[in-house]
Structure formats: C-alpha cells, structure tokens
Design an enzyme around this catalytic site. Structure first.
Site, PDB file in Angstrom:
ATOM      1  N   GLN A 152       0.661  -0.952  -0.070  1.00 30.12           N
ATOM      2  CA  GLN A 152      -0.130  -0.101  -0.026  1.00 30.12           C
ATOM      3  C   GLN A 152       0.753   1.200  -0.146  1.00 30.12           C
ATOM      4  O   GLN A 152       0.330   2.487  -0.103  1.00 30.12           O
ATOM      5  CB  GLN A 152      -0.928  -0.051   1.257  1.00 30.12           C
ATOM      6  N   VAL A 208       3.602   4.074  -1.132  1.00 33.19           N
ATOM      7  CA  VAL A 208       3.845   5.101  -2.355  1.00 33.19           C
ATOM      8  C   VAL A 208       5.213   5.304  -2.245  1.00 33.19           C
ATOM      9  O   VAL A 208       5.843   5.981  -3.226  1.00 33.19           O
ATOM     10  CB  VAL A 208       3.031   6.113  -2.446  1.00 33.19           C
ATOM     11  N   ASP A 209       5.897   4.844  -1.156  1.00 34.75           N
ATOM     12  CA  ASP A 209       7.495   5.259  -0.843  1.00 34.75           C
ATOM     13  C   ASP A 209       8.481   4.795  -1.939  1.00 34.75           C
ATOM     14  O   ASP A 209       9.430   5.077  -1.975  1.00 34.75           O
ATOM     15  CB  ASP A 209       7.839   5.272   0.575  1.00 34.75           C
ATOM     16  N   HIS A 244      -1.213   1.441  -4.375  1.00 35.12           N
ATOM     17  CA  HIS A 244      -1.688   2.718  -3.961  1.00 35.12           C
ATOM     18  C   HIS A 244      -0.856   3.667  -5.240  1.00 35.12           C
ATOM     19  O   HIS A 244      -0.997   4.849  -4.814  1.00 35.12           O
ATOM     20  CB  HIS A 244      -1.830   3.369  -2.741  1.00 35.12           C
ATOM     21  N   CYS A 290      -0.276  12.979 -16.239  1.00 38.64           N
ATOM     22  CA  CYS A 290      -0.727  14.190 -16.727  1.00 38.64           C
ATOM     23  C   CYS A 290      -2.535  14.093 -16.583  1.00 38.64           C
ATOM     24  O   CYS A 290      -3.071  13.154 -17.052  1.00 38.64           O
ATOM     25  CB  CYS A 290      -0.754  14.341 -18.308  1.00 38.64           C
ATOM     26  N   CYS A 330       1.657  18.035 -23.396  1.00 38.48           N
ATOM     27  CA  CYS A 330       0.350  18.971 -23.841  1.00 38.48           C
ATOM     28  C   CYS A 330       0.077  20.044 -22.938  1.00 38.48           C
ATOM     29  O   CYS A 330      -1.038  20.553 -22.999  1.00 38.48           O
ATOM     30  CB  CYS A 330      -0.950  17.957 -23.931  1.00 38.48           C
ATOM     31  N   GLY A 385       2.737  -4.597   9.042  1.00 38.22           N
ATOM     32  CA  GLY A 385       2.630  -2.997   9.187  1.00 38.22           C
ATOM     33  C   GLY A 385       1.452  -2.361   8.591  1.00 38.22           C
ATOM     34  O   GLY A 385       1.916  -1.137   7.952  1.00 38.22           O
TER      35      GLY A 385
HETATM   36  C1  BV8 Z   1     -11.721   2.490  -3.573  1.00 36.63           C
HETATM   37  C2  BV8 Z   1      -2.441   7.333  -1.092  1.00 36.63           C
HETATM   38  C3  BV8 Z   1     -13.533   2.231  -4.910  1.00 36.63           C
HETATM   39  C4  BV8 Z   1      -2.234   8.688  -0.681  1.00 36.63           C
HETATM   40  C5  BV8 Z   1      -3.831   5.873   0.224  1.00 36.63           C
HETATM   41  C6  BV8 Z   1     -16.402   6.647   1.866  1.00 36.63           C
HETATM   42  C7  BV8 Z   1     -16.240   7.537   0.697  1.00 36.63           C
HETATM   43  C8  BV8 Z   1     -15.154   7.268  -0.121  1.00 36.63           C
HETATM   44  C9  BV8 Z   1     -14.541   5.927  -0.147  1.00 36.63           C
HETATM   45  C10 BV8 Z   1     -14.820   5.366   1.035  1.00 36.63           C
HETATM   46  C11 BV8 Z   1     -15.771   5.453   1.961  1.00 36.63           C
HETATM   47  N1  BV8 Z   1     -15.526   4.437   2.791  1.00 36.63           N
HETATM   48  C12 BV8 Z   1     -14.632   3.642   2.578  1.00 36.63           C
HETATM   49  C13 BV8 Z   1     -14.057   4.074   1.543  1.00 36.63           C
HETATM   50  C14 BV8 Z   1     -13.076   3.378   0.713  1.00 36.63           C
HETATM   51  C15 BV8 Z   1     -11.720   3.947   0.990  1.00 36.63           C
HETATM   52  C16 BV8 Z   1     -11.515   3.494   2.429  1.00 36.63           C
HETATM   53  O1  BV8 Z   1     -11.164   2.333   2.624  1.00 36.63           O
HETATM   54  N2  BV8 Z   1     -11.516   4.516   3.305  1.00 36.63           N
HETATM   55  C17 BV8 Z   1     -10.999   4.025   4.667  1.00 36.63           C
HETATM   56  C18 BV8 Z   1     -10.347   5.517   5.406  1.00 36.63           C
HETATM   57  C19 BV8 Z   1     -12.426   3.892   5.419  1.00 36.63           C
HETATM   58  N3  BV8 Z   1     -10.958   3.503   0.076  1.00 36.63           N
HETATM   59  C20 BV8 Z   1     -10.779   3.974  -1.123  1.00 36.63           C
HETATM   60  O2  BV8 Z   1     -11.173   5.357  -1.426  1.00 36.63           O
HETATM   61  C21 BV8 Z   1     -10.026   3.264  -2.260  1.00 36.63           C
HETATM   62  N4  BV8 Z   1     -10.484   3.321  -3.116  1.00 36.63           N
HETATM   63  O3  BV8 Z   1     -12.145   1.955  -2.574  1.00 36.63           O
HETATM   64  O4  BV8 Z   1     -12.277   2.574  -4.757  1.00 36.63           O
HETATM   65  C22 BV8 Z   1     -14.570   3.542  -4.328  1.00 36.63           C
HETATM   66  C23 BV8 Z   1     -14.565   4.520  -5.115  1.00 36.63           C
HETATM   67  C24 BV8 Z   1     -15.508   5.529  -5.050  1.00 36.63           C
HETATM   68  C25 BV8 Z   1     -16.042   5.873  -3.908  1.00 36.63           C
HETATM   69  C26 BV8 Z   1     -15.821   4.222  -2.890  1.00 36.63           C
HETATM   70  C27 BV8 Z   1     -15.080   3.354  -3.236  1.00 36.63           C
HETATM   71  C28 BV8 Z   1      -8.706   3.907  -2.260  1.00 36.63           C
HETATM   72  C29 BV8 Z   1      -7.699   3.766  -1.250  1.00 36.63           C
HETATM   73  C30 BV8 Z   1      -6.290   4.350  -1.430  1.00 36.63           C
HETATM   74  C31 BV8 Z   1      -6.135   5.589  -0.463  1.00 36.63           C
HETATM   75  N5  BV8 Z   1      -4.868   6.057  -0.619  1.00 36.63           N
HETATM   76  N6  BV8 Z   1      -2.817   6.556  -0.125  1.00 36.63           N
HETATM   77  C32 BV8 Z   1      -0.965   8.927  -0.206  1.00 36.63           C
HETATM   78  O5  BV8 Z   1      -0.249   7.807   0.261  1.00 36.63           O
HETATM   79  O6  BV8 Z   1      -0.492   9.924  -0.594  1.00 36.63           O
HETATM   80  S1  BV8 Z   1      -4.227   5.126   1.712  1.00 36.63           S
HETATM   81  C33 BV8 Z   1      -2.890   5.355   2.805  1.00 36.63           C
HETATM   82  O7  BV8 Z   1      -3.395   4.617   3.882  1.00 36.63           O
HETATM   83  C34 BV8 Z   1      -1.862   4.846   2.479  1.00 36.63           C
HETATM   84  O8  BV8 Z   1      -1.485   4.281   1.050  1.00 36.63           O
HETATM   85  C35 BV8 Z   1      -1.341   3.621   3.418  1.00 36.63           C
HETATM   86  O9  BV8 Z   1      -0.605   2.786   2.874  1.00 36.63           O
HETATM   87  C36 BV8 Z   1      -2.763   3.334   3.597  1.00 36.63           C
HETATM   88  C37 BV8 Z   1      -3.072   2.133   4.587  1.00 36.63           C
HETATM   89  O10 BV8 Z   1      -2.237   2.734   5.788  1.00 36.63           O
HETATM   90  P1  BV8 Z   1      -1.253   1.791   6.467  1.00 36.63           P
HETATM   91  O11 BV8 Z   1      -0.294   1.645   5.574  1.00 36.63           O
HETATM   92  O12 BV8 Z   1      -2.099   0.657   7.001  1.00 36.63           O
HETATM   93  O13 BV8 Z   1      -0.773   2.697   7.532  1.00 36.63           O
HETATM   94  P2  BV8 Z   1      -1.163   3.436   9.001  1.00 36.63           P
HETATM   95  O14 BV8 Z   1      -0.455   4.310   9.446  1.00 36.63           O
HETATM   96  O15 BV8 Z   1      -2.729   3.177   9.000  1.00 36.63           O
HETATM   97  O16 BV8 Z   1      -0.914   2.066   9.812  1.00 36.63           O
HETATM   98  C38 BV8 Z   1       0.605   1.753  10.178  1.00 36.63           C
HETATM   99  C39 BV8 Z   1       0.614   0.199  10.947  1.00 36.63           C
HETATM  100  O17 BV8 Z   1       1.987  -0.061  11.011  1.00 36.63           O
HETATM  101  C40 BV8 Z   1      -0.063   0.056  12.235  1.00 36.63           C
HETATM  102  O18 BV8 Z   1      -0.813  -1.014  12.354  1.00 36.63           O
HETATM  103  C41 BV8 Z   1       1.139   0.410  13.324  1.00 36.63           C
HETATM  104  O19 BV8 Z   1       0.791  -0.518  14.359  1.00 36.63           O
HETATM  105  C42 BV8 Z   1       2.125  -0.562  12.481  1.00 36.63           C
HETATM  106  N7  BV8 Z   1       3.399  -0.107  12.681  1.00 36.63           N
HETATM  107  C43 BV8 Z   1       4.019   1.175  13.320  1.00 36.63           C
HETATM  108  N8  BV8 Z   1       5.311   0.720  13.319  1.00 36.63           N
HETATM  109  C44 BV8 Z   1       5.766  -0.327  12.743  1.00 36.63           C
HETATM  110  C45 BV8 Z   1       4.527  -0.858  12.411  1.00 36.63           C
HETATM  111  N9  BV8 Z   1       4.688  -2.456  11.934  1.00 36.63           N
HETATM  112  C46 BV8 Z   1       5.508  -2.843  11.814  1.00 36.63           C
HETATM  113  N10 BV8 Z   1       6.732  -2.348  12.131  1.00 36.63           N
HETATM  114  C47 BV8 Z   1       6.632  -1.297  12.826  1.00 36.63           C
HETATM  115  N11 BV8 Z   1       8.180  -0.744  13.085  1.00 36.63           N
HETATM  116 ZN    ZN Z   2      -0.296  15.766 -21.212  1.00 36.74          ZN
END
Ligand code: BV8
Ligand code: ZN
Length: 244
Positions: free
Chosen positions: A103, A105-106, A121, A129, A152, A189
């Site tokens: 998930q 993007v890094d 992601h 574009c 463009c 993670g």
């Molecule tokens: C989709 C890009 C179909 C940005 C990201 C209402 C309206 C609209 C949409 C929705 C809605 N309700 C639900 C949805 C669907 C929505 C969604 O799921 N929302 C959630 C918040 C409820 N999903 C979407 O919109 C997806 N598309 O469903 O399309 C659709 C179409 C239209 C309408 C509806 C549906 C698109 C999802 C992609 C979003 N883009 N990133 C950017 O990064 O710039 S998501 C973003 O969160 C990142 O990509 C990230 O990877 C991702 C998930 O987060 P995590 O990676 O889990 O990170 P987090 O900090 O949360 O957790 C870290 C974990 O690591 C923790 O558990 C921690 O304990 C642990 N940790 C900490 N340290 C360590 C560790 N583990 C191991 N070692 C360590 N040292």
């Molecule tokens: Zn273009």
C-alpha cells in the site's frame, strides 16, 4: 501462543509454502524513518487524509496538495530500505511463487530490489498528466508548482490512488489471483482500515490460506490471523529467514 513458538510456526509454514503473498503497509517503512499515517507520529496528524489525498482536494487546491507531496518527496528521498524490506527480497529469491502487494507509495520495496511487486496505491516518484494521461517518473525535489505536462501542458498530478478513486484494474486482478491461490498471506505493518487492501486477509482466508501478521499493535486483521507476532518489522521479518 508465546512469541518463539509463534515465530517457529510461521517459519515452518513459510518453508513448506508453495505460494507466498505478502501485504505491507506504512509500518514496514516506519523503521526507515518514514512516519506512518495513523500512528502517534502520524503523517495525517498535521493534515487530514480527506483534506489532501482526494481528487476533490486537488481540484480545489492543487498547490496545497503539491506542497504536501513535495514535503513527502523530500522526506522520502533521504530514506533507505531497512532489514525488513531486504528480508522480503530474500524471501522472493527463495520462492518461485511469491508476490508482494504494498500500500506504500514510498518506493522502498523497489529500491530494496523487490521485483514481484504491486504498488496498489501508486508511487510518489511517478506523475500523471490530468489531460493526456501520460505517466512518467519525476524525481525533482521539489517539483515546481504547478507542474505542466511536457507533451500537452496539462496539469500534472501524483500518480497515486486517492481516497474515492478506484485502484488500477490490472493491480486488482493480480491481487485477486495471488490471494486466491496462496498457501500463506503475511501481513506486515498495516492498520487494516483502508479498503480494498483491508479486505485481502478475508479473501485469502476464505481461499484456505494460513494468515500471519507482524505488527507491534493489534489490528482488525488480528482476529483472522493464525499467527500474530507483536513486534517491529525490522526485528521480526529477518527472523523468518534464519535456519531454513
Ligand atoms: C476505493 C495514497 C472504490 C495517498 C492511500 C467513503 C467515501 C469514499 C471512499 C470510502 C468511503 N468509505 C470507505 C471508502 C473506501 C476508502 C477507504 O477504505 N476509506 C477508509 C479510510 C475507510 N478506500 C478508497 O477510497 C480506495 N478506493 O475503494 O475505490 C471506490 C470508489 C469510489 C467510492 C468508494 C469506493 C482507495 C484507497 C487508497 C487511498 N490512498 N494512499 C498517499 O499515500 O499519498 S491510503 C493510505 O493508507 C496509504 O496508502 C497507506 O498505505 C494506507 C493504509 O494505511 P497503513 O499502511 O495501514 O498505515 P497506518 O499508519 O494506518 O498503519 C501503520 C501500521 O503499522 C499500524 O498498524 C502500526 O501499528 C504499524 N506499525 C508501526 N510501526 C511499525 C508497524 N508495523 C511494523 N513495524 C513497525 N516498526
Ligand atoms: Zn499531457
């Protein structure tokens, strides 16, 4: 189950596995110094996801969104893969049928050498574009705001999947295929709150896969996990490779 027996069970399952899928989230890059999204040092803390990582936000204020991505590009450019990323490259080399879904993007998995990889992601070093749709790599730090397409002159956006945007259908087909046929899904993670990735554990479980989780905290996936190791990725993931 105590840590050591859980670790040994997971190691044995990985050795016996004919097909392995790994799903990673921001936690695997936390050990490289990249803040996670929802943790205490959370990336979203200063900004809210809804305000920035959405097409509406970009429509409303592309400069603010590009400033946020420039800040993240500069932060990420200075970071390197850690021992967890490297261990997954070794795991890929040891198993013919292996796929990594991230998930993140890094780009750190790619930097570490992972090749059998879906960046579902997107990738922060790729731009797209908004007019002609062309996608290309751009590693300028910072990107001059507002960036224009060389072909463009259309406005460029990050080639990243925002909230409310669908994932690439090719990526989704690949994820579904590997999740339906894997013996083991290793989840590292991720807080398991963002869909569709948050649903992958259930897909693999239904298809009969053994589910392993590595995370310092409990997550919604913990209930589905056959083994859940409480620990940091950089400490635990390399342990899975020892003593094959
Ligand atoms: C989709 C890009 C179909 C940005 C990201 C209402 C309206 C609209 C949409 C929705 C809605 N309700 C639900 C949805 C669907 C929505 C969604 O799921 N929302 C959630 C918040 C409820 N999903 C979407 O919109 C997806 N598309 O469903 O399309 C659709 C179409 C239209 C309408 C509806 C549906 C698109 C999802 C992609 C979003 N883009 N990133 C950017 O990064 O710039 S998501 C973003 O969160 C990142 O990509 C990230 O990877 C991702 C998930 O987060 P995590 O990676 O889990 O990170 P987090 O900090 O949360 O957790 C870290 C974990 O690591 C923790 O558990 C921690 O304990 C642990 N940790 C900490 N340290 C360590 C560790 N583990 C191991 N070692 C360590 N040292
Ligand atoms: Zn273009």
């Amino acid at each position: 189950m105590v840590f050591s027996s859980a670790l040994n069970l997971l190691k044995q399952r990985l050795i016996d596995a004919r097909s392995i899928v790994v799903l990673t989230g921001a936690g695997i890059s936390a050990d490289s110094g990249i803040p996670t999204f929802r943790g205490a040092d959370g990336l979203w803390r200063t900004y809210r996801a809804e305000d920035l990582a959405t097409p509406e936000a970009f429509e409303r204020d592309p400069r603010l969104v590009w400033e946020w991505y420039n800040w993240r590009r500069e932060l990420i450019a200075a970071k390197r893969p850690n021992s967890a990323h490297e261990a997954l490259v070794e795991l890929e080399k040891r198993h013919e049928r292996f796929w990594l879904i991230t998930q993140n993007v890094d780009g750190l998995h790619r930097d570490a050498g992972s090749r059998k990889l879906s960046e579902i992601h997107g990738n922060i070093w790729m731009v797209r574009c908004t007019q002609c749709g062309c996608v290309e790599e751009n590693r300028s730090i910072p990107i001059a705001i507002l960036p224009a397409c060389v072909r463009c002159t259309g406005l460029l956006r990050p080639h990243i999947v925002w909230f409310g945007e669908s994932l690439d259908p090719t990526d989704m087909a690949r994820c579904d295929k590997v999740l339906q046929t894997c013996d083991i899904l290793l989840i590292i993670g991720t807080s398991g709150v963002v869909y569709p990735a948050a649903g992958f554990a259930a897909v693999a479980k239904r298809a009969g896969a053994f589910i392993g989780e590595i995370n310092p905290d409990e997550t919604p996936q913990t209930a589905l996990a056959d083994v859940s190791l409480r620990g940091r990725a950089k400490e635990v993931v390399p342990l899975l490779l020892h003593g094959r």
